[in-house]
Design a protein around this motif. Sequence first.
Motif, short mmCIF file in Angstrom:
data_model
loop_
_atom_site.label_atom_id
_atom_site.label_comp_id
_atom_site.label_asym_id
_atom_site.label_seq_id
_atom_site.Cartn_x
_atom_site.Cartn_y
_atom_site.Cartn_z
N ALA A 1 0.85 -1.34 0.08
CA ALA A 1 -0.07 -0.11 0.05
C ALA A 1 0.85 1.35 -0.10
CB ALA A 1 -0.93 0.11 1.24
N ARG A 2 1.94 1.28 0.91
CA ARG A 2 2.71 2.32 0.87
C ARG A 2 3.70 2.74 -0.52
NH1 ARG A 2 6.04 4.06 6.10
NH2 ARG A 2 4.01 4.34 6.57
N ALA A 3 4.03 1.52 -1.04
CA ALA A 3 4.82 1.60 -2.38
C ALA A 3 3.57 1.73 -3.57
CB ALA A 3 5.76 0.37 -2.53
N ARG A 4 2.50 1.63 -3.29
CA ARG A 4 1.38 1.61 -4.41
C ARG A 4 1.71 0.49 -5.33
NH1 ARG A 4 0.41 7.99 -5.09
NH2 ARG A 4 -0.24 8.44 -2.82
N THR A 5 1.98 -0.66 -4.96
CA THR A 5 2.59 -1.82 -6.06
C THR A 5 1.56 -3.03 -5.68
OG1 THR A 5 4.10 -2.60 -4.53
CG2 THR A 5 4.91 -1.20 -6.18
N PRO A 6 1.04 -3.87 -6.66
CA PRO A 6 0.27 -4.87 -6.35
C PRO A 6 0.90 -5.69 -5.74
CG PRO A 6 1.01 -5.02 -8.52
CD PRO A 6 1.47 -3.60 -8.11
N LEU A 7 0.29 -6.94 -4.90
CA LEU A 7 0.93 -7.87 -4.26
C LEU A 7 0.98 -9.09 -5.34
CD1 LEU A 7 -1.72 -8.39 -1.26
CD2 LEU A 7 0.64 -7.52 -1.04
N PRO A 8 2.25 -9.85 -5.00
CA PRO A 8 2.42 -10.89 -5.75
C PRO A 8 1.38 -11.92 -6.39
CG PRO A 8 4.02 -10.53 -4.11
CD PRO A 8 3.16 -9.75 -3.75
N THR A 9 1.61 -12.47 -7.35
CA THR A 9 0.55 -13.45 -7.59
C THR A 9 0.84 -14.85 -7.70
OG1 THR A 9 1.17 -13.09 -10.14
CG2 THR A 9 -0.42 -11.69 -9.27
N GLY A 10 0.29 -15.81 -8.27
CA GLY A 10 0.61 -17.06 -8.17
C GLY A 10 1.92 -17.56 -8.73
N GLY A 11 2.54 -16.77 -9.79
CA GLY A 11 3.81 -16.91 -10.19
C GLY A 11 5.08 -16.98 -9.07
N ALA A 12 4.61 -16.03 -8.04
CA ALA A 12 5.59 -15.75 -7.00
C ALA A 12 5.22 -16.91 -6.18
CB ALA A 12 5.38 -14.79 -6.26
N VAL A 13 4.21 -17.73 -5.98
CA VAL A 13 4.15 -18.80 -5.23
C VAL A 13 4.96 -19.93 -5.63
CG1 VAL A 13 2.44 -20.58 -4.34
CG2 VAL A 13 1.82 -18.27 -4.25
N ALA A 14 4.97 -19.99 -6.90
CA ALA A 14 5.85 -21.16 -7.54
C ALA A 14 7.29 -20.78 -7.59
CB ALA A 14 5.37 -21.22 -9.02
N LEU A 15 7.68 -19.67 -7.52
CA LEU A 15 9.26 -19.27 -7.18
C LEU A 15 9.38 -19.48 -5.53
CD1 LEU A 15 9.57 -16.08 -9.21
CD2 LEU A 15 10.60 -18.27 -9.69
N VAL A 16 8.62 -19.18 -4.97
CA VAL A 16 8.79 -19.50 -3.43
C VAL A 16 8.90 -21.12 -3.05
CG1 VAL A 16 7.66 -19.41 -1.29
CG2 VAL A 16 7.83 -17.33 -2.62
N VAL A 17 8.09 -21.70 -3.82
CA VAL A 17 8.20 -23.36 -3.49
C VAL A 17 9.57 -23.80 -4.24
CG1 VAL A 17 7.13 -25.39 -4.39
CG2 VAL A 17 5.67 -23.64 -3.67
N ALA A 18 9.83 -23.12 -5.29
CA ALA A 18 11.19 -23.64 -5.74
C ALA A 18 12.28 -23.20 -4.78
CB ALA A 18 11.38 -23.18 -7.26
N GLY A 19 12.22 -22.09 -4.40
CA GLY A 19 13.16 -21.54 -3.33
C GLY A 19 13.27 -22.40 -2.05
N LEU A 20 12.16 -23.06 -1.64
CA LEU A 20 12.10 -23.93 -0.40
C LEU A 20 12.66 -25.13 -0.53
CD1 LEU A 20 8.31 -22.98 0.83
CD2 LEU A 20 10.35 -22.56 2.03
N VAL A 21 12.68 -25.68 -1.94
CA VAL A 21 13.21 -27.00 -2.30
C VAL A 21 14.85 -26.69 -2.27
CG1 VAL A 21 13.66 -28.77 -3.92
CG2 VAL A 21 11.35 -27.64 -3.65
#
Length: 600
Positions: A370-390
């Motif tokens: 909200a402060r940066a006036r940018t949208p929240l990450p979407t599903g693509g970010a979830v896939a990247l996070v899963v890959a990062g967790l692996v």
Amino acid sequence: MGPARVTAAAPSRARRWLVDRGGLFALAVGAIYFATASPYVVDGDSSEFVTLGAVGGVAHPPGYPAYLLWLRLWSWLPASSPAHRAALATALLGALGAWALHAACRAWGARPLAAVLAAGVYAVGPAILRIATAAEVFALNQLVGALVIWLAARAGPLRGGWRVAALGVVAGIGLADHSTCVMMAPVGLLGAVRGVREASRGALAAAGGVAALALGLGCYAYLWIAPDNTASWGPVDSFARLVHHVLREDYGGPGAFAPHAGSIDVGSNELALARTIGRGLLWAPAIVGCAWFVVAAARRTRADAAEPRVAWVLLALCFVLAGPVLASKFDVPPSDLGLYVVRRFHCLSLVPLVPAIAVGVDAIAVAVAARARTPLPTGGAVALVVAGLVAAAAWSLPELAAVHSPANETGIANVLHSLPPNAVLLQTESEPHFGIAYLQLARDDRRDVTEICWPLTAYPWYRDRLAANGLALPREGDGEGVASVRTAAAVLASGRPLFIDQFQANIAQHFPVYPYGIVFRVLPAGAPAPSIAEVFAINRRVFDAYELGYELPGADDEFATRMHERYASTWQQIGDALAASGDKLDAAIAYDFARRLGPQ
């Protein structure tokens, strides 16, 4: 138009399952757990559970029937060993627990990205990875805790009587797995009250919940029909005996922690808990979760909040009960192998903390966006996070590989294989006792050897079992002197070779003994003991037959380390005796063996 609608809807359904409902996350966690499942028994509890999962029987008090039934259910699973089969079945519990915790995060108000971050950090942490990849009753504990939190949520998957019934059966299974599941009761009761209020017939829903609880507790009926064998604790052949076993009367009752109570160092216990939580959740997320508990409890419930303030207070109470309160009761020093013992109990406290982390991270992300006036990450970010967790799981793999070492199982097998036919081995610790039971029952190895676990001889059922197998121990009043010495005399009088571990000092004081691998050979009273040169030659032959073809453990690798400390101790003792006799050449060889076989 029909096929076009199906094609258009399919990606939406797939995305909902993979991203919103944690399917991609659960598959990734399951792959990690299955790939790292241990093919070896790594400690006494895992040896016991693997054996009873393979052949049946009653585990040590309170019996853990829910977990044993799970292992029995998967006893057909193809695997490289019975230990690997039980580890794979446990890995499935671990993956289901991680998925249920992700679902709980979503139900308590977290968006997909925050849920996968919080549940992912939890799932690949060293403590959880450890209990999810070898036979361990606490893996089912984690699943039960996650399910209770998910089912109790206002946005949980069920409503009304179904919510109450599901919570009841999960609670029953949890109590039939491990009594510490009761620490989730505050949130479980919240969910039950919600379900009763949602139901059109509240009294009927409440009665259904009680019946479902009884159904879950019905797992204890397995203890009545479980077969008796050398790994089984003892017969549960009456309701009184069942109550005795469930209440852990053999260990001093439900309030006792260890069978031989020691002093309680609350400060050390709480510090060990803090370290487990910090290492398991990478410190910063753990701090966010604790802070969110404070924030959620202090502020008024907003109209758009997923959960009211009282729900967060009750979830925080679960964390306090499963964490600081439970840890304050431990009478095992949290160091060396004692740390391994208590750290498994710490893991349940992570479960109620994870949804707080997820919602807290989500609140921070919303404020920053909200402060940066940018949208929240979407599903693509979830896939990247899963890959990062692996990839992040690699952080825990060296520690996991060290404790999954074959050293413990191989060391017990080395002892068993080195003994002469029809030998009797009298020892004190539970780890080698259950390890030998695993080799004999689950792997059909050297059943001619009789092992006596000395602490268990205090129980009549254990003495009766030994007598039924042809080894009647002297009973109280059958002569004078120390019981273990009279037992050794009876075994030697029968003509069977007798061996003891390093804790049987009374026997060593009354009979000639000498090192034989990592145990000691006991000779009849008056028999000449071999010279130190002969002992040196005997042990070279014994150790030449030992299997040692694996990477040696380090100084802090738990049971693997202790096994190699025993290898080194044998050669250190022989070296000292050789040096005292003036044989400095062979003493140097013995000391070199001690150096090369000890922890590296």
